[in-house]
Enzyme design. Sequence first.
Site, PDB file in Angstrom:
ATOM      1  N   CYS A 175     -35.855  33.761  22.869  1.00  0.00           N
ATOM      2  CA  CYS A 175     -37.055  34.594  22.798  1.00  0.00           C
ATOM      3  C   CYS A 175     -36.653  35.880  22.081  1.00  0.00           C
ATOM      4  O   CYS A 175     -36.006  36.748  22.674  1.00  0.00           O
ATOM      5  CB  CYS A 175     -37.578  34.879  24.201  1.00  0.00           C
ATOM      6  N   CYS A 211     -50.566  47.041  24.853  1.00  0.00           N
ATOM      7  CA  CYS A 211     -51.146  46.228  25.926  1.00  0.00           C
ATOM      8  C   CYS A 211     -50.808  46.861  27.272  1.00  0.00           C
ATOM      9  O   CYS A 211     -49.646  47.184  27.550  1.00  0.00           O
ATOM     10  CB  CYS A 211     -50.619  44.796  25.859  1.00  0.00           C
ATOM     11  N   CYS A 248     -43.242  48.551  20.150  1.00  0.00           N
ATOM     12  CA  CYS A 248     -44.476  47.850  19.791  1.00  0.00           C
ATOM     13  C   CYS A 248     -45.626  48.844  19.744  1.00  0.00           C
ATOM     14  O   CYS A 248     -45.711  49.749  20.574  1.00  0.00           O
ATOM     15  CB  CYS A 248     -44.782  46.754  20.820  1.00  0.00           C
ATOM     16  N   CYS A 307     -47.873  45.463  29.636  1.00  0.00           N
ATOM     17  CA  CYS A 307     -46.602  45.098  29.003  1.00  0.00           C
ATOM     18  C   CYS A 307     -45.671  46.300  28.916  1.00  0.00           C
ATOM     19  O   CYS A 307     -46.065  47.366  28.444  1.00  0.00           O
ATOM     20  CB  CYS A 307     -46.873  44.533  27.607  1.00  0.00           C
ATOM     21  N   CYS A 316     -41.458  37.553  30.648  1.00  0.00           N
ATOM     22  CA  CYS A 316     -42.546  37.909  29.738  1.00  0.00           C
ATOM     23  C   CYS A 316     -43.171  39.242  30.144  1.00  0.00           C
ATOM     24  O   CYS A 316     -43.555  39.439  31.300  1.00  0.00           O
ATOM     25  CB  CYS A 316     -43.597  36.796  29.776  1.00  0.00           C
ATOM     26  N   GLU A 348     -34.171  44.029  22.716  1.00  0.00           N
ATOM     27  CA  GLU A 348     -33.685  43.049  23.677  1.00  0.00           C
ATOM     28  C   GLU A 348     -34.108  41.652  23.251  1.00  0.00           C
ATOM     29  O   GLU A 348     -35.202  41.466  22.693  1.00  0.00           O
ATOM     30  CB  GLU A 348     -34.222  43.377  25.078  1.00  0.00           C
TER      31      GLU A 348
END
Length: 347
Positions: free
Chosen positions: A104, A115, A111, A118, A332, A90
């Site tokens: 962005c 985290c 990933c 996230c 974010c 995305e």
Amino acid sequence: MEEKLSLAGLTSSEITETLGISPAFRGKQIYEWIAKGVSDFDSMTNLDQGTRNLLKEKACIHSSSITEIQKDKDGTIKLQITLSDGCAVETVLLTDRSGRKTACVSCQAGCAMGCAFCQTGQLGLKRNLTAGEIVEEFIFLEREAGKLDNIVFMGMGEPMQNLDAILKTVSILTDKKGRDLSSRRITLSTCGIISGIRKLADTKDSKIRLAISLTTADPDLRAQLMPVTKGNSLPELRDAISYYIEKTGKRVTLEAALLKGRNTGTKSAENMIQFAKGLDVYINLIPWNAVPGLPFETPGQKECNDFMVALQAAGLNVSLRTRRGTSIAGACGQLGRTTAAIQKQNG
């Protein structure tokens, strides 16, 4: 069937050499057309028909495609892009109050950093993106929203784990014979991989701006929230930031996702102040954007303001980010929710 060569991530000389195009200036013309955002070879009107036929046979402009477009009423646009192997990423267009448009972009499918707050970190890592795939994200956003002002490597993935592809992307987008984006309008955001920060600082002619997803300067809490801390300690991270500032002369942004009752108290403020003291940094506070299933809450306005005021009272340069794109999971920390849902549906 022979796989066609994707051109978006190639320089003009690479296009010329790989396809064996003659004369050489044809490669430059193709390169310039791609930078302008054309979607087919017939639109490259200054090429002869023979060159266009060769391109149709041997190459494609883009290897990926847009499979979903979502728009927030605040102007945020999120694209789901499917890569040639079926992986999806995305990428988001953010528009600030002054009308400036920022891409962005993602650098990995998924990933590996994990985290805790996230969405992307819950997906695990599928693979790195190529420079061409990253360039295509930018091109697709410009096709959707017009000319963009800035680009941040702050989407899905950890940029320092794919730094070579990012540096090639930057060289293509900043090329004066191509898109000619100012390198001063490019930011890379990392969760704190020290070797990558030092490598970026040492990269010749690099003018990329650096942002650090710090979240908290409490070592125990940061280790709980951000597993990267265990191999990249806060003292070492601070030293790397100082090194980057010294080598580049650029201010670094420290980002903190504010989690209700977790990293917004007096002790958290004191730790942040001590970490930032003596560094040329700007602190960007980001109220946590909710991700279903994660054990966190978004702090209220007073909690955010009190934390910001405590940092400002210590003489730090601090701002509280306006939340954008939350209704389309484009804010974010939210990227990957749509992709994960679609991949689950598809089995």
